[in-house]
Design an enzyme around this catalytic site. Structure first.
Site, PDB file in Angstrom:
ATOM      1  N   GLY A   1      49.718 -22.363 -72.990  1.00 29.81           N
ATOM      2  CA  GLY A   1      48.370 -22.919 -72.875  1.00 29.81           C
ATOM      3  C   GLY A   1      47.293 -22.013 -73.428  1.00 29.81           C
TER       4      GLY A   1
ATOM      5  N   TYR B   1      45.837 -33.130 -59.786  1.00 28.96           N
ATOM      6  CA  TYR B   1      45.743 -31.735 -60.231  1.00 28.96           C
ATOM      7  C   TYR B   1      45.841 -30.795 -59.025  1.00 28.96           C
ATOM      8  CZ  TYR B   1      43.409 -27.539 -62.154  1.00 28.96           C
ATOM      9  OH  TYR B   1      43.080 -26.259 -62.527  1.00 28.96           O
TER      10      TYR B   1
HETATM   11  C1  VAH Z   1      38.672 -28.359 -63.373  1.00 34.95           C
HETATM   12  N1  VAH Z   1      37.907 -26.319 -64.451  1.00 34.95           N
HETATM   13  O1  VAH Z   1      37.489 -28.665 -63.311  1.00 34.95           O
HETATM   14  C2  VAH Z   1      38.992 -26.882 -63.650  1.00 34.95           C
HETATM   15  C3  VAH Z   1      39.107 -26.096 -62.382  1.00 34.95           C
HETATM   16  C4  VAH Z   1      38.022 -25.566 -60.254  1.00 34.95           C
HETATM   17  C5  VAH Z   1      38.250 -26.606 -61.249  1.00 34.95           C
HETATM   18  O2  VAH Z   1      40.429 -25.993 -61.957  1.00 34.95           O
HETATM   19  O3  VAH Z   1      39.576 -29.145 -63.229  1.00 34.95           O
END
Ligand code: VAH
Length: 322
Positions: free
Chosen positions: A8, A143
């Site tokens: 990545g 996520y």
């Molecule tokens: C997101 N920049 O916005 C990433 C991060 C804390 C958020 O993991 O998904």
């Protein structure tokens, strides 16, 4: 020394972390990989780059064998906003890619794996203020689910196989070199680019949305410090809370107005508002401070001053060449 493999490396953090590691360990010792060949010229010119799909275990093994890799910094992931548009893709890339890395590290007895977690591991019932290191992890984004699963899986591999897997719960990262892709905290980068370009910004989050943030120089230093920390001192290896400052779009706008009085912000919250609302407002990172000496150096106004200066240089170069 054995090489350090990055996955990545084309992302917001990877594109700068590779260069930071090359400065410390030597360019010849840091192998940069990404699914896409669309990485910066600076990264290509400073060392080895290999196009690599983290879902292709055999290809990963071939790269590790070819370059005599001893450690992996595994950054390849689908972030929160894109992950909500395609949750199955996020699960597949984030989990199966990480399982490939962990299994190869186990089979080949690699020295160390660093895989980031995120404040996205927190959910609506996580304490919002000064979120503790050990807390409720019930995220409502795919996520976030993958980040909790990776923390738990890394802890299992560390305990069950005696491996050395480490991670940081990154807050939103602010930087100017590579635009972020697909995150919910991306507003905190776009606001500076639009301020320079248009003296205005239409924010996709509400003005009072408080989120933890960190500037890229602090993010890079924290990651190197954890990577280099004495393993025997680490009590929460795979998911250290990490914080620098917390802010809201309104506060960022006020900070920008100190340098650009005529800057204007408007608000059009979208689907990312629900994601942001599920995360916490501020972080207690005492374990990182006590166990490996973490201490941030950038607050919001220092970030604003540096971002406006650096983005302004880009804008100047752009206008100069067009
Ligand atoms: C997101 N920049 O916005 C990433 C991060 C804390 C958020 O993991 O998904």
């Amino acid at each position: 020394m054995k090489k350090i493999l990055f996955t990545g490396c084309g992302g917001q953090i990877g594109s700068e972390l590779v260069l930071a590691f090359r400065n410390v360990y030597g360019s010849e010792n840091v192998i940069a990989t990404d699914l896409s060949a669309n990485v910066s010229r600076e990264l290509l010119d400073s060392g080895t780059f290999v196009q690599l799909d983290v879902l292709d275990k055999e290809s990963i093994v071939n790269v590790i064998d070819k370059y005599d890799v001893g450690s992996v910094v595994h950054l390849a992931a689908i972030l929160s906003a894109v992950g909500e548009k395609n949750p199955q893709l996020a699960w597949n890339v984030n989990m199966n890619g990480t399982v490939n890395i962990f299994e190869i590290a186990r089979e080949k007895k690699l020295e160390k794996i660093l895989v980031p977690s995120s404040i996205a591991a927190f959910g609506p019932d996580t304490p919002k203020e000064m979120t503790p290191q050990r807390t409720i992890l019930h995220p409502t984004t795919m996520y976030g689910v993958t980040k909790v699963a990776i923390e738990l899986l890394g802890d299992y591999y560390n305990h069950h196989y005696g491996m050395d897997i480490r991670g940081l719960r990154y807050p939103g990262v602010i930087s100017h070199k590579t635009l972020p892709g697909g995150g919910t905290t991306d507003y905190a980068v776009a606001i500076y680019f639009d301020a320079v370009k248009k003296k205005s910004y239409n924010c996709f989050l509400k003005e009072d949305t408080m989120l933890p943030m960190i500037y890229m120089p602090d993010c890079l230093r924290a990651t190197l410090e954890l990577f280099q920390a004495d393993k025997s001192r680490l009590t929460c290896a795979t998911g250290y809370n990490l914080a620098a400052f917390s802010t809201t779009p309104a506060e960022m706008a006020e900070s920008i107005k100190k340098y650009m009085p005529d800057f204007e912000i408007t608000y059009s919250p979208d689907f990312r508002q629900e994601i942001a609302d599920s995360w916490t407002n501020s972080i207690d990172d005492r374990e990182a401070r006590e166990e490996w000496g973490w201490k941030p150096e950038y607050d919001l106004d220092r970030v604003t001053k540096d971002m406006l200066a650096e983005v302004g240089k880009k804008q100047f170069n752009l206008t100069q060449t067009t």
